[in-house]
Design a protein around this motif. Structure first.
Motif, PDB file in Angstrom:
ATOM      1  N   LEU B  33     -28.186 -15.349 -25.783  1.00 62.95           N
ATOM      2  CA  LEU B  33     -28.442 -14.311 -26.770  1.00 62.95           C
ATOM      3  C   LEU B  33     -29.586 -14.794 -27.655  1.00 62.95           C
ATOM      4  CD1 LEU B  33     -24.794 -13.394 -27.574  1.00 62.95           C
ATOM      5  CD2 LEU B  33     -26.501 -11.832 -26.692  1.00 62.95           C
ATOM      6  N   LEU B 224     -28.153  -7.386 -31.439  1.00 67.32           N
ATOM      7  CA  LEU B 224     -26.965  -7.949 -30.799  1.00 67.32           C
ATOM      8  C   LEU B 224     -25.960  -6.843 -30.511  1.00 67.32           C
ATOM      9  CD1 LEU B 224     -26.219 -11.153 -32.868  1.00 67.32           C
ATOM     10  CD2 LEU B 224     -27.201 -10.988 -30.602  1.00 67.32           C
ATOM     11  N   VAL B 228     -24.905  -5.611 -26.648  1.00 70.43           N
ATOM     12  CA  VAL B 228     -23.508  -5.703 -26.212  1.00 70.43           C
ATOM     13  C   VAL B 228     -23.011  -4.325 -25.814  1.00 70.43           C
ATOM     14  CG1 VAL B 228     -21.157  -6.167 -26.935  1.00 70.43           C
ATOM     15  CG2 VAL B 228     -22.956  -7.743 -27.533  1.00 70.43           C
ATOM     16  N   LEU B 232     -24.230  -6.359 -21.660  1.00 76.39           N
ATOM     17  CA  LEU B 232     -25.200  -7.443 -21.797  1.00 76.39           C
ATOM     18  C   LEU B 232     -26.077  -7.569 -20.559  1.00 76.39           C
ATOM     19  CD1 LEU B 232     -22.814 -10.007 -23.393  1.00 76.39           C
ATOM     20  CD2 LEU B 232     -25.001  -9.370 -24.350  1.00 76.39           C
ATOM     21  N   LEU B 274     -15.720  -2.867 -28.755  1.00 80.83           N
ATOM     22  CA  LEU B 274     -15.325  -4.095 -28.073  1.00 80.83           C
ATOM     23  C   LEU B 274     -13.812  -4.183 -27.928  1.00 80.83           C
ATOM     24  CD1 LEU B 274     -17.632  -6.936 -29.378  1.00 80.83           C
ATOM     25  CD2 LEU B 274     -17.538  -5.934 -27.116  1.00 80.83           C
ATOM     26  N   PRO B 278     -13.584  -4.353 -23.860  1.00 81.69           N
ATOM     27  CA  PRO B 278     -14.126  -5.692 -24.117  1.00 81.69           C
ATOM     28  C   PRO B 278     -15.339  -6.044 -23.255  1.00 81.69           C
ATOM     29  CG  PRO B 278     -11.757  -5.764 -23.789  1.00 81.69           C
ATOM     30  CD  PRO B 278     -12.195  -4.384 -23.430  1.00 81.69           C
ATOM     31  N   GLN B 279     -15.606  -5.315 -22.213  1.00 81.12           N
ATOM     32  CA  GLN B 279     -16.756  -5.662 -21.363  1.00 81.12           C
ATOM     33  C   GLN B 279     -18.015  -4.927 -21.776  1.00 81.12           C
ATOM     34  OE1 GLN B 279     -14.306  -3.665 -20.808  1.00 81.12           O
ATOM     35  NE2 GLN B 279     -14.403  -2.580 -18.891  1.00 81.12           N
ATOM     36  N   GLY B 280     -17.974  -4.182 -22.877  1.00 77.61           N
ATOM     37  CA  GLY B 280     -19.146  -3.421 -23.306  1.00 77.61           C
ATOM     38  C   GLY B 280     -19.064  -2.002 -22.774  1.00 77.61           C
TER      39      GLY B 280
END
Lengths: 316, 289
Positions: B33, B224, B228, B232, B274, B278-280
């Motif tokens: 990142l 960021l 996300v 990503l 998220l 949680p994986q975007g």
């Protein structure tokens, strides 16, 4: 003399923050770039309650501890669902959300912050700087004691196992999830406790002093000293906390100094100054008697193995 | 009212896309990142401003910004990221944050702590569209945004560099075994990523008529959130997420009168999303494998 005491209190507060941060970053191996947000929560609740509701200093300590601990508990629960880098971003975001809350919710006094926070009293005596130092050191002793306990007992060993290999830890029946949550909760709670003395000590607090850069400063102290060890956390806070005071000119480039130290440490000495297997530690190890080395390796055997090993699969 | 909000939102979204695209491409390759990208943004803005002031030519200023920022990015990749890349995802991230914070201090020491004005005239007309006014700067941002959007899609899908990027981001070892010069691909992506950062820095500077040492703060953290959300390392998803955040911010501020400032919105949206996914929002290259 009085000036030295003031520096001492500042360093003791930083030391509480780094030792507490080490529980999450060092023991559990989870990223946390929001330590100053928890400090801020503690400081703000202590300031609001003592200024507006005339709650005594001694009562604000458990409140700050509890409020920040609750926030840490929530972050810990969130951490279970996220990958490392997503979690890092979430903790960065937390700084901004917390600062925005302090700034825009009237309960917290808005952009000007809270000022004329009353000095604590003990009996009929009002706190002087020396009293602050004594209380701060007592608090630090408590944080170190709890941290030592975590390190020594099964909880510390299994938290280290979580850091080194999560699925292996889970497969031998270590409840990985609950330990991570405990680490986040305790770490945040102690940062909140540090906030409860930070607020009356400075007598005025503003939202921006708990922002992201302050979290980075705390993290650089820990990484500089050596993440994973209590001595590293203490030395990091002591050296980097004293640096801008000893060399006045540094305070003008405080962030440049911390940023550069962070870079150089990560690039050349990621174990930190006093972390396990760091240059200074192995030097000390060579000098001291072999008996001591044997005792050391007994105590740190399992943790040491994991740290020198290349963590995780090689990344593409 | 609605049209002007819509156009505002799209302009903001284009800017965000410009800002987030570089780090997203870099993340796709290295899984780092790259917060320091926002230092490239500020550096590009200062270089652009100084050269524009000295020569009076904005295109020259933009070129200077791009060159300076690209050199900075390439140096960072060679000297900082390459040696620490295999130490887990967090060490490069923290090193990147360290670079960013140190660079902000350098900007303050070199260029002074006060904001500098950037009153460049854009040789584009001000358009009126059903009650909405599009200024020259906004038009330029929209045009650049469109060019970058089409350019990214074209580069990734239709050129050798795009093919190499996709191959390298999926599996670097295999790509190397197939004879792809992955070091060259990484260098090229860093140059592109930091060039985009310089362009967005100059656009930000002209749009708000100000360049200051910490102007990279908000872009750094917002990018960021955007990469996300976009999954990503998924550039097309990043552009979609940038538009989404731009529009949501503009409309929430316009109609809901949200209590928190607009810069906190992106993170609240991010944290909520998220928790649900949680994986975007969109799958990244890892999950498409």
């Amino acid at each position: 003399m009085s000036y030295l005491i003031v520096i001492g209190v500042t360093i003791a507060i930083y030391a509480m923050l780094t030792v507490a941060l080490n529980m999450v970053v060092g023991y559990a191996g989870q990223p946390n770039l929001a330590q100053s947000a928890f400090l801020g929560l503690g400081a703000y609740f202590a300031a609001v309650l003592s200024t507006r509701y005339h709650l005594g200093f001694w009562w604000t300590i458990p409140v700050s501890f509890g409020v920040a601990g609750l926030a840490g508990f929530i972050l810990g629960a969130i951490s279970l669902r996220l990958r490392e880098d997503f979690l890092a971003i979430t903790t960065i975001g937390l700084n901004f959300v917390v600062v925005a809350i302090f700034q825009y919710i009237p309960f917290f006094g808005g952009a000007v912050g809270i000022y004329s926070i009353p000095l604590p009293t003990i009996g009929a005596r009002t706190f002087g700087n020396l009293d602050f130092l004594v209380v701060a050191l007592l608090m630090l002793a408590l944080v170190v004691a709890v941290s030592k306990y975590l390190e020594k007992t099964w909880l510390g060993a299994s938290l280290t196992a979580v850091r080194d290999d999560e699925s292996a830890a889970a497969s031998v029946g270590i409840p990985v999830a609950s330990y991570k949550v405990v680490a986040f909760t305790l770490s945040a709670a102690f940062a909140g406790m540090a906030g409860s003395i930070y607020a009356p000590f400075l007598s005025a607090i503003t939202p921006t002093s708990f922002g992201f850069t302050e979290s980075v400063v705390i993290l650089s102290m820990l990484i500089f000293g050596g993440s994973g060890t209590i001595r590293g956390a203490l030395v990091g806070a002591l050296v980097l906390g004293a640096l801008p005071e000893v060399f006045r000119f540094i305070s003008n480039f405080r962030l440049l100094t911390y940023g550069a130290i962070l870079l150089l440490m990560l690039r050349f000495q990621p174990q930190g100054l006093l972390g396990e297997a760091s240059a200074v530690s192995s030097l000390i190890g060579k000098v001291t008697a072999p008996a001591r080395r044997a005792a050391d390796s007994r105590a740190n055997g399992r943790a040491g193995e994991g740290r020198t090993r290349d963590r995780g699969t090689p990344r593409n | 009212m609605f049209t002007s909000s819509l156009i505002n939102g799209i302009t903001t979204g284009s800017l965000y896309a410009l800002i987030a695209l570089g780090p997203s491409l870099i993340y796709g390759l290295l899984r780092v990142l790259d917060i320091a990208n926002a230092a490239g943004l500020t550096l590009g803005a200062y270089a652009g401003l100084k050269v524009w002031k000295a020569t009076g030519s904005l295109p020259l200023g933009i070129c200077a910004g791009i060159v300076v920022s690209a050199v900075f990015g390439l140096g960072l990749q060679r000297l900082l990221y390459r040696p620490i890349l295999n130490r887990g995802p967090l060490i490069p991230l923290i090193a990147s944050i360290g670079t960013f914070i140190a660079m902000e201090e350098v900007f303050r020491l070199v260029f002074g702590p006060y904001p500098l004005a950037f009153p460049a005239k854009i040789p584009l007309p001000t358009l009126r569209l059903g009650g909405a006014v599009i200024t020259g700067v906004h038009l330029l941002i929209l045009i650049i945004g469109l060019v970058v959007l089409v350019g990214t899609w074209f580069t990734l899908r239709r050129t050798r560099l795009g093919l190499f990027w996709r191959a390298t981001s999926q599996d670097r070892q295999t790509a190397e075994a197939m004879g792809i010069n992955t070091r060259g691909v990484i260098a090229a992506i860093f140059i592109i990523g930091y060039a985009l950062a310089a362009v967005s820095g100059i656009m930000l500077g002209i749009n708000y008529n100000t360049v200051y040492p910490t102007m990279g703060d908000i872009p750094a953290y917002k990018m960021l959130a955007i990469i996300v959300l976009g999954g990503l390392g998924n550039p097309i998803g990043t552009i979609a997420a940038a538009m989404l955040i731009g529009l949501v911010e503009t409309f929430v501020v316009m109609y809901a009168g949200f209590v928190l400032p607009r810069d906190a919105i992106a993170f609240i949206v991010l944290i909520i999303i998220l928790l649900v996914r949680p994986q975007g929002l969109l799958p990244g290259p890892r999950t498409t494998k």
